[in-house]
Design a protein around this motif. Structure first.
Motif, PDB file in Angstrom:
ATOM      1  N   ILE A   1       0.831  -1.214   0.000  1.00 11.32           N
ATOM      2  CA  ILE A   1       0.000   0.000   0.000  1.00 11.32           C
ATOM      3  C   ILE A   1       0.864   1.261   0.000  1.00 11.32           C
ATOM      4  O   ILE A   1       0.621   2.205  -0.752  1.00 11.32           O
ATOM      5  N   GLY A   2       1.872   1.261   0.848  1.00 12.95           N
ATOM      6  CA  GLY A   2       2.657   2.476   1.044  1.00 12.95           C
ATOM      7  C   GLY A   2       3.661   2.768  -0.043  1.00 12.95           C
ATOM      8  O   GLY A   2       4.021   3.935  -0.256  1.00 12.95           O
ATOM      9  N   PHE A   3       4.141   1.750  -0.771  1.00 15.37           N
ATOM     10  CA  PHE A   3       5.143   2.019  -1.806  1.00 15.37           C
ATOM     11  C   PHE A   3       4.552   2.706  -3.032  1.00 15.37           C
ATOM     12  O   PHE A   3       5.140   3.670  -3.552  1.00 15.37           O
ATOM     13  N   PRO A   4       3.399   2.266  -3.566  1.00 14.30           N
ATOM     14  CA  PRO A   4       2.874   2.929  -4.784  1.00 14.30           C
ATOM     15  C   PRO A   4       2.294   4.316  -4.528  1.00 14.30           C
ATOM     16  O   PRO A   4       2.277   5.141  -5.445  1.00 14.30           O
ATOM     17  N   LEU A   5       1.812   4.577  -3.305  1.00 13.96           N
ATOM     18  CA  LEU A   5       1.117   5.844  -3.049  1.00 13.96           C
ATOM     19  C   LEU A   5       1.992   7.075  -3.285  1.00 13.96           C
ATOM     20  O   LEU A   5       1.521   8.044  -3.894  1.00 13.96           O
ATOM     21  N   PRO A   6       3.254   7.121  -2.824  1.00 10.35           N
ATOM     22  CA  PRO A   6       4.081   8.294  -3.135  1.00 10.35           C
ATOM     23  C   PRO A   6       4.289   8.491  -4.640  1.00 10.35           C
ATOM     24  O   PRO A   6       4.397   9.630  -5.102  1.00 10.35           O
ATOM     25  N   ILE A   7       4.332   7.396  -5.396  1.00  5.54           N
ATOM     26  CA  ILE A   7       4.482   7.517  -6.851  1.00  5.54           C
ATOM     27  C   ILE A   7       3.249   8.179  -7.452  1.00  5.54           C
ATOM     28  O   ILE A   7       3.348   9.112  -8.255  1.00  5.54           O
ATOM     29  N   LEU A   8       2.068   7.688  -7.045  1.00  6.35           N
ATOM     30  CA  LEU A   8       0.822   8.276  -7.542  1.00  6.35           C
ATOM     31  C   LEU A   8       0.690   9.728  -7.095  1.00  6.35           C
ATOM     32  O   LEU A   8       0.270  10.594  -7.874  1.00  6.35           O
ATOM     33  N   PHE A   9       1.057   9.990  -5.843  1.00  3.28           N
ATOM     34  CA  PHE A   9       0.977  11.359  -5.324  1.00  3.28           C
ATOM     35  C   PHE A   9       1.884  12.289  -6.125  1.00  3.28           C
ATOM     36  O   PHE A   9       1.489  13.412  -6.477  1.00  3.28           O
ATOM     37  N   ALA A  10       3.086  11.836  -6.434  1.00  2.76           N
ATOM     38  CA  ALA A  10       4.021  12.654  -7.214  1.00  2.76           C
ATOM     39  C   ALA A  10       3.501  12.883  -8.633  1.00  2.76           C
ATOM     40  O   ALA A  10       3.622  13.989  -9.182  1.00  2.76           O
ATOM     41  N   LEU A  11       2.907  11.847  -9.225  1.00  5.14           N
ATOM     42  CA  LEU A  11       2.367  11.991 -10.581  1.00  5.14           C
ATOM     43  C   LEU A  11       1.249  13.024 -10.636  1.00  5.14           C
ATOM     44  O   LEU A  11       1.218  13.884 -11.519  1.00  5.14           O
ATOM     45  N   PHE A  12       0.322  12.932  -9.692  1.00  7.71           N
ATOM     46  CA  PHE A  12      -0.798  13.877  -9.683  1.00  7.71           C
ATOM     47  C   PHE A  12      -0.354  15.279  -9.260  1.00  7.71           C
ATOM     48  O   PHE A  12      -0.866  16.270  -9.766  1.00  7.71           O
ATOM     49  N   LEU A  13       0.602  15.345  -8.338  1.00  9.65           N
ATOM     50  CA  LEU A  13       1.103  16.651  -7.917  1.00  9.65           C
ATOM     51  C   LEU A  13       1.811  17.353  -9.075  1.00  9.65           C
ATOM     52  O   LEU A  13       1.725  18.577  -9.217  1.00  9.65           O
ATOM     53  N   ASN A  14       2.466  16.585  -9.906  1.00  2.42           N
ATOM     54  CA  ASN A  14       3.166  17.150 -11.058  1.00  2.42           C
ATOM     55  C   ASN A  14       2.199  17.724 -12.083  1.00  2.42           C
ATOM     56  O   ASN A  14       2.575  18.593 -12.878  1.00  2.42           O
ATOM     57  N   GLU A  15       0.960  17.261 -12.064  1.00  3.47           N
ATOM     58  CA  GLU A  15      -0.031  17.713 -13.038  1.00  3.47           C
ATOM     59  C   GLU A  15      -0.749  18.995 -12.615  1.00  3.47           C
ATOM     60  O   GLU A  15      -1.525  19.546 -13.387  1.00  3.47           O
ATOM     61  N   LEU A  16      -0.528  19.458 -11.388  1.00  5.05           N
ATOM     62  CA  LEU A  16      -1.177  20.688 -10.941  1.00  5.05           C
ATOM     63  C   LEU A  16      -0.643  21.880 -11.724  1.00  5.05           C
ATOM     64  O   LEU A  16       0.567  22.048 -11.868  1.00  5.05           O
ATOM     65  N   ARG A  17      -1.537  22.707 -12.195  1.00  6.93           N
ATOM     66  CA  ARG A  17      -1.128  23.855 -13.009  1.00  6.93           C
ATOM     67  C   ARG A  17      -0.653  25.025 -12.144  1.00  6.93           C
ATOM     68  O   ARG A  17       0.274  25.731 -12.514  1.00  6.93           O
ATOM     69  N   SER A  18      -1.315  25.235 -11.011  1.00 11.82           N
ATOM     70  CA  SER A  18      -0.966  26.352 -10.143  1.00 11.82           C
ATOM     71  C   SER A  18       0.292  26.022  -9.347  1.00 11.82           C
ATOM     72  O   SER A  18       0.295  25.090  -8.530  1.00 11.82           O
ATOM     73  N   VAL A  19       1.363  26.747  -9.569  1.00 12.39           N
ATOM     74  CA  VAL A  19       2.624  26.500  -8.861  1.00 12.39           C
ATOM     75  C   VAL A  19       2.458  26.763  -7.375  1.00 12.39           C
ATOM     76  O   VAL A  19       2.972  26.014  -6.532  1.00 12.39           O
ATOM     77  N   ARG A  20       1.720  27.830  -7.025  1.00  7.43           N
ATOM     78  CA  ARG A  20       1.523  28.164  -5.613  1.00  7.43           C
ATOM     79  C   ARG A  20       0.752  27.065  -4.896  1.00  7.43           C
ATOM     80  O   ARG A  20       1.122  26.642  -3.794  1.00  7.43           O
ATOM     81  N   PHE A  21      -0.320  26.578  -5.507  1.00  5.68           N
ATOM     82  CA  PHE A  21      -1.110  25.509  -4.894  1.00  5.68           C
ATOM     83  C   PHE A  21      -0.290  24.223  -4.795  1.00  5.68           C
ATOM     84  O   PHE A  21      -0.365  23.495  -3.797  1.00  5.68           O
ATOM     85  N   LYS A  22       0.506  23.951  -5.813  1.00  2.00           N
ATOM     86  CA  LYS A  22       1.356  22.760  -5.812  1.00  2.00           C
ATOM     87  C   LYS A  22       2.355  22.805  -4.659  1.00  2.00           C
ATOM     88  O   LYS A  22       2.536  21.811  -3.934  1.00  2.00           O
ATOM     89  N   LYS A  23       3.002  23.948  -4.459  1.00  2.00           N
ATOM     90  CA  LYS A  23       3.963  24.082  -3.369  1.00  2.00           C
ATOM     91  C   LYS A  23       3.283  23.988  -2.012  1.00  2.00           C
ATOM     92  O   LYS A  23       3.838  23.412  -1.066  1.00  2.00           O
ATOM     93  N   THR A  24       2.068  24.534  -1.904  1.00  2.00           N
ATOM     94  CA  THR A  24       1.333  24.469  -0.638  1.00  2.00           C
ATOM     95  C   THR A  24       0.990  23.029  -0.287  1.00  2.00           C
ATOM     96  O   THR A  24       1.191  22.589   0.855  1.00  2.00           O
ATOM     97  N   VAL A  25       0.467  22.296  -1.274  1.00  4.91           N
ATOM     98  CA  VAL A  25       0.118  20.888  -1.039  1.00  4.91           C
ATOM     99  C   VAL A  25       1.358  20.084  -0.673  1.00  4.91           C
ATOM    100  O   VAL A  25       1.331  19.260   0.260  1.00  4.91           O
ATOM    101  N   GLN A  26       2.456  20.314  -1.372  1.00  5.68           N
ATOM    102  CA  GLN A  26       3.676  19.567  -1.105  1.00  5.68           C
ATOM    103  C   GLN A  26       4.217  19.877   0.288  1.00  5.68           C
ATOM    104  O   GLN A  26       4.637  18.974   1.017  1.00  5.68           O
TER     105      GLN A  26
END
Length: 321
Positions: free
Chosen positions: A105-130
């Motif tokens: 469960i824990g190994f794939p989740l950071p990969i998926l999180f990184a993939l979806f986080l990379n797709e965020l258009r707003s840089v400010r929102f992306k940095k806040t979420v990260q």
């Protein structure tokens, strides 16, 4: 000696001296970097290699009143005692159960999180979420253990929330129930490390050539198609290396986390190898026995590392060595 041989010997000596002088000059030019590297080597020698002398304790009847060299030899007595211990199967079951759940469960989740986080258009929102996602990483399990113990109590936040949603009729003391312990450990570990674990994948994604995405866009590929056809293959090497390391750490159960969350009521589900070694070695002063158990764990971890490296190298052409 013929003159030709003397000439070759002299030339070799001169070349050797020039080579040594060149190395010395290079070392001096890079003295800051070399000093940093040598400090790292010294740290590894002092804290990783020199303590390996203590492995001898596993083969002796060691006590604190005698040195390691003075302790009598016991051979494989402590290894045999562990393999015959009635706690062996419960300890292995708890360790592997939680570790495999974290892996699956824990190994794939950071990969998926990184993939979806990379797709965020707003840089400010992306940095806040990260930032929000990796903040829990900087809190020790001692602090988080106190917070979670309060939240998971029968009068805690989780019970109030579940009762308010109509999912519970009566409050539950989650940490007092062995049936909930594995789920609590896996979920809280993911919550704490999700954002931090995703950083390395985000760094790998940042190295993907933008031209590949531009070409895919011109071909009419959507976001999910780009993830599948470009992003994932581009970070395959990083995923493989981290997977190998995760496999080698299957017998590690995050000692700090288990120790702060366990109690006498959930002991049947929380007694893992690391906690078992701690109690045998520190609480019961069975130093040789605890060292033997730790050595068995290390040998198995080495085997898992070599096996995972071999399999990934054969089927994925990517490996640690």
């Amino acid at each position: 000696m013929p003159s030709s041989n003397r000439s070759r010997t002299a030339a070799a000596g001169i070349q050797s001296n020039r080579g040594a002088a060149g190395w010395i000059r290079l070392f001096y030019k890079q003295r800051q970097l070399q000093t940093m590297a040598l400090l790292g080597v010294a740290w590894i020698l002092i804290f990783n290699y020199i303590p390996m002398y203590g492995i001898l304790i596993a083969f002796k009847n060691f006590s604190i009143i005698k040195s390691v060299s003075e302790a009598p030899w016991a051979g494989f007595e402590h290894f045999r005692a562990f393999l015959e211990d009635e706690n062996l199967l419960p300890v292995i079951r708890n360790t592997l159960g939680m570790s495999l759940l974290k892996l699956v469960i824990g190994f794939p989740l950071p990969i998926l999180f990184a993939l979806f986080l990379n797709e965020l258009r707003s840089v400010r929102f992306k940095k806040t979420v990260q930032t929000i996602s990796y903040l829990p990483h900087f809190l020790s399990w001692v602090i988080l253990g106190g917070i979670l113990s309060t939240w998971l109590a029968d009068t805690g936040l989780i019970n109030k929330l579940l009762e308010g949603l109509g999912l519970l009729r009566e409050p539950v003391a989650f940490l007092a129930e062995p049936a909930y312990f594995w789920g609590i450990v896996v979920s809280t570990d993911i919550w704490k490390e999700l954002g931090w674990s995703a950083i390395i994948y985000l760094a790998a994604i940042a190295g993907v050539s933008p031209e590949l995405y531009e070409a895919a866009t011109m071909d009419g590929a959507g976001r999910f198609q780009k993830m599948r056809a470009i992003t994932l293959p581009s970070i395959k090497g990083t995923i493989t290396i981290l997977f190998i390391l995760a496999i080698s750490g299957v017998l590690n159960s995050n000692f700090d986390q288990i120790l702060v969350l366990r109690n006498s009521l959930n002991e049947s589900a929380s007694n893992v190898i690391d906690v078992y070694v701690y109690h045998m070695g520190i609480a019961n002063s069975r130093f040789s026995y605890a060292t033997a158990v730790g050595l068995i764990k290390s040998v198995i971890a080495l085997g898992l590392l070599l096996g995972a490296n071999y399999v990934t190298k054969r089927f994925n052409q990517t490996s640690l060595f």
